[in-house]
Design a protein around this motif. Structure first.
Motif, short mmCIF file in Angstrom:
data_model
loop_
_atom_site.label_atom_id
_atom_site.label_comp_id
_atom_site.label_asym_id
_atom_site.label_seq_id
_atom_site.Cartn_x
_atom_site.Cartn_y
_atom_site.Cartn_z
N ALA A 1 36.12 -3.39 22.10
CA ALA A 1 36.96 -2.67 23.06
C ALA A 1 36.59 -3.03 24.49
N LEU A 2 35.29 -3.11 24.77
CA LEU A 2 34.82 -3.50 26.09
C LEU A 2 35.30 -4.90 26.45
N THR A 3 35.11 -5.84 25.53
CA THR A 3 35.49 -7.23 25.79
C THR A 3 37.00 -7.37 25.98
N LEU A 4 37.76 -6.60 25.20
CA LEU A 4 39.22 -6.67 25.32
C LEU A 4 39.68 -6.15 26.68
N ALA A 5 39.09 -5.05 27.14
CA ALA A 5 39.46 -4.51 28.45
C ALA A 5 39.05 -5.46 29.57
N VAL A 6 37.88 -6.10 29.42
CA VAL A 6 37.43 -7.08 30.42
C VAL A 6 38.38 -8.28 30.45
N SER A 7 38.81 -8.74 29.28
CA SER A 7 39.73 -9.87 29.23
C SER A 7 41.09 -9.50 29.84
N ALA A 8 41.47 -8.21 29.76
CA ALA A 8 42.72 -7.75 30.37
C ALA A 8 42.57 -7.50 31.86
N ASP A 9 41.37 -7.76 32.40
CA ASP A 9 41.08 -7.62 33.83
C ASP A 9 41.30 -6.18 34.30
N ALA A 23 31.02 -18.25 43.91
CA ALA A 23 31.00 -18.63 42.49
C ALA A 23 32.41 -18.72 41.91
N GLY A 24 33.32 -17.94 42.45
CA GLY A 24 34.70 -17.96 41.96
C GLY A 24 34.91 -17.14 40.71
N LYS A 25 33.86 -16.63 40.13
CA LYS A 25 33.95 -15.80 38.93
C LYS A 25 32.68 -14.97 38.83
N GLY A 26 32.69 -13.99 37.97
CA GLY A 26 31.48 -13.19 37.79
C GLY A 26 31.80 -11.84 37.18
N LEU A 27 30.76 -11.14 36.77
CA LEU A 27 30.86 -9.80 36.24
C LEU A 27 30.12 -8.88 37.20
N LEU A 28 30.88 -8.05 37.92
CA LEU A 28 30.31 -7.11 38.87
C LEU A 28 30.00 -5.81 38.15
N PHE A 29 28.73 -5.47 38.08
CA PHE A 29 28.28 -4.30 37.34
C PHE A 29 27.86 -3.22 38.33
N LEU A 30 28.66 -2.14 38.41
CA LEU A 30 28.37 -1.00 39.28
C LEU A 30 27.63 0.04 38.46
N ASP A 31 26.33 0.09 38.60
CA ASP A 31 25.51 0.97 37.78
C ASP A 31 25.31 2.32 38.46
N GLU A 32 25.02 3.34 37.62
CA GLU A 32 24.72 4.70 38.08
C GLU A 32 25.84 5.24 38.97
N LEU A 33 27.07 5.10 38.50
CA LEU A 33 28.21 5.52 39.31
C LEU A 33 28.25 7.04 39.48
#
Length: 418
Positions: free
Chosen positions: A44-52, A122-132
């Motif tokens: 589910a996580l990967t699918l949502a990430v792929s859907a941007d 980099a033109g790409k990346g995974l931005l992880f906002l922790d402890e929101l």
């Protein structure tokens, strides 16, 4: 006065060599592998990430949210940038003003933080906002533009950047805040829990591998059409679900229905359909976008969309293909009886009986009892009893006897309890 001092004990190795040994041991501990393993949370996580779509992982501290994101970034070949939201100021996300040579002519640009500049380069990346959930309201307000428009100050993040956040429930977060409704409504909310077998196998050195869903190019138009019919069909029948702001602060900080979240839901249904994802994965995504109540209604309507047309079943009952699942088969038979009630005639009534016989031959007998009883009540005086009823008479009478016996047991029990 001279004294004899014993010589110091010899050491086997110098301190720096011991640190090298320690580093070698830690390297062995970090040496793990991955394996393909079904994991509905990770899918589910990967699918949502792929859907941007921005994703927010909810889970208790130490449950493995950060580790999952690290492994996801490595699997998708995306550089991971972690930003602890709670230790930043609002200006860190909205940008710092930089006064130029002629502010009146050129304005005052808003300088982005260094991590945003690195993502753009980099033109790409995974931005992880922790402890929101520990970020104060002012910081949450500054994050709105980042999450929705992908802008930080004067900088636009490239399309190759995906956003995932993590939060602890307020009850277990240090100085936690409820998420503001505008920020919460921009995320796909996924509850993150641990799987005992995954943890044990991972600690033994093998973790599950996250991979992008395999989208079938031939199913893309079908997936989009299915998603639009599903969402529009439900909202046409239930217009109050288009926008429903929860009444409590806690629920406002989670998923709830709005035009924005329904648009996200439509996208997720299309992606899940094109990827052939399971119903469990789709349930996590839908309920994590519009909430449990509207999400479950949508899932139920998806089931009804898959039901065969009652008119098609009446047109050729001998070759009708009925759903295998009991609840869907029951719904299909009830739909046929309702169609005969709406437009009753002798031929349609006979076809419905033939269909019930086919249902009796290909599925559980108890599913035809209620439709048969209702269909019998639709008979008009000049309609002869069809021969098909003989096949059903035994099932209906047996069911009726069982119901009467159950009623007698209930009455005896009620008398005994007095």
């Amino acid at each position: 006065m001279l004294t004899n001092t014993p010589p110091s004990a010899p050491t086997n190795s110098a301190p720096d060599s011991q640190l090298a040994v320690a580093e070698a041991l830690m390297s062995l501990l970090r040496d793990t592998t991955t394996e393909p393993r079904p994991d509905i949370q990770l899918e589910a996580l990967t699918l949502a990430v792929s859907a941007d779509l921005p994703v927010l992982l909810w889970g208790e501290p130490g449950i493995g949210k950060t580790a999952a994101l690290t492994q996801l970034a490595a699997s998708l070949d995306l550089p991971l940038t972690t930003v602890i939201a709670s230790v930043h100021e609002p200006s860190d996300f909205s940008g710092l003003p930089i006064v130029g040579d002629d502010p009146a002519e050129q304005g005052v640009p808003m300088a982005p933080p260094d991590w945003a500049v690195r993502l753009v380069r980099a033109g790409k990346g995974l931005l992880f906002l922790d402890e929101l959930s520990t970020a104060p309201p002012a910081v949450q307000a500054a994050l709105l533009r980042l999450v929705l428009e992908r802008r930080i100050g004067a900088l636009q993040l490239p399309p190759g950047v995906r956003i995932v956040a993590a939060a602890n429930p307020r009850s277990s977060a240090a100085d936690g805040w409820e998420l503001s409704p505008p920020l919460a409504n921009r995320f796909v909310h996924l509850q993150w829990t641990h799987d005992h077998e995954v943890v044990v196998r991972g600690l033994a050195g093998t973790w599950p591998r996250a991979t992008l869903p395999r989208l079938d190019p031939e199913r893309l138009p079908e997936a989009v059409d299915f998603a639009r019919r599903a969402v529009c069909g439900l909202l046409s029948a239930r217009p109050t679900l288009v926008h429903r702001l929860p009444t409590t602060e806690t629920r406002r900080g989670g998923p709830w229905p709005s035009p924005r979240s329904w648009d996200m839901t439509l996208n997720l249904i299309a992606f899940a359909t094109a990827a052939g994802s399971s119903r469990e994965v789709l349930s996590l995504l839908v309920r994590g976008t519009v909430g449990d109540g509207p999400g479950l209604e949508l899932l139920a309507s998806l089931d009804r969309m898959d039901l065969p047309d009652p008119e098609d079943l009446l047109a050729d009952p001998a070759n009708a293909v009925l759903p295998e699942r009991g609840d869907l088969r029951q719904a299909a038979l009830d739909g046929v009886v309702a169609a005969v009630r709406t437009r009753p005639d002798r031929a349609r009534w006979d076809a419905a009986w033939a269909l019930l016989v086919r249902a009796l031959e290909t599925g559980a007998p108890d599913l035809v009892v209620v439709p048969a009883t209702t269909l019998a009540s639709l008979r008009q005086e000049d309609w002869d009893v069809p021969a098909a009823i003989e096949h059903l008479a035994g099932v209906v009478s047996l069911s009726q006897r069982a119901d009467r016996a159950a009623d007698r047991v209930a009455r005896v029990g009620a008398k005994a309890g007095r």
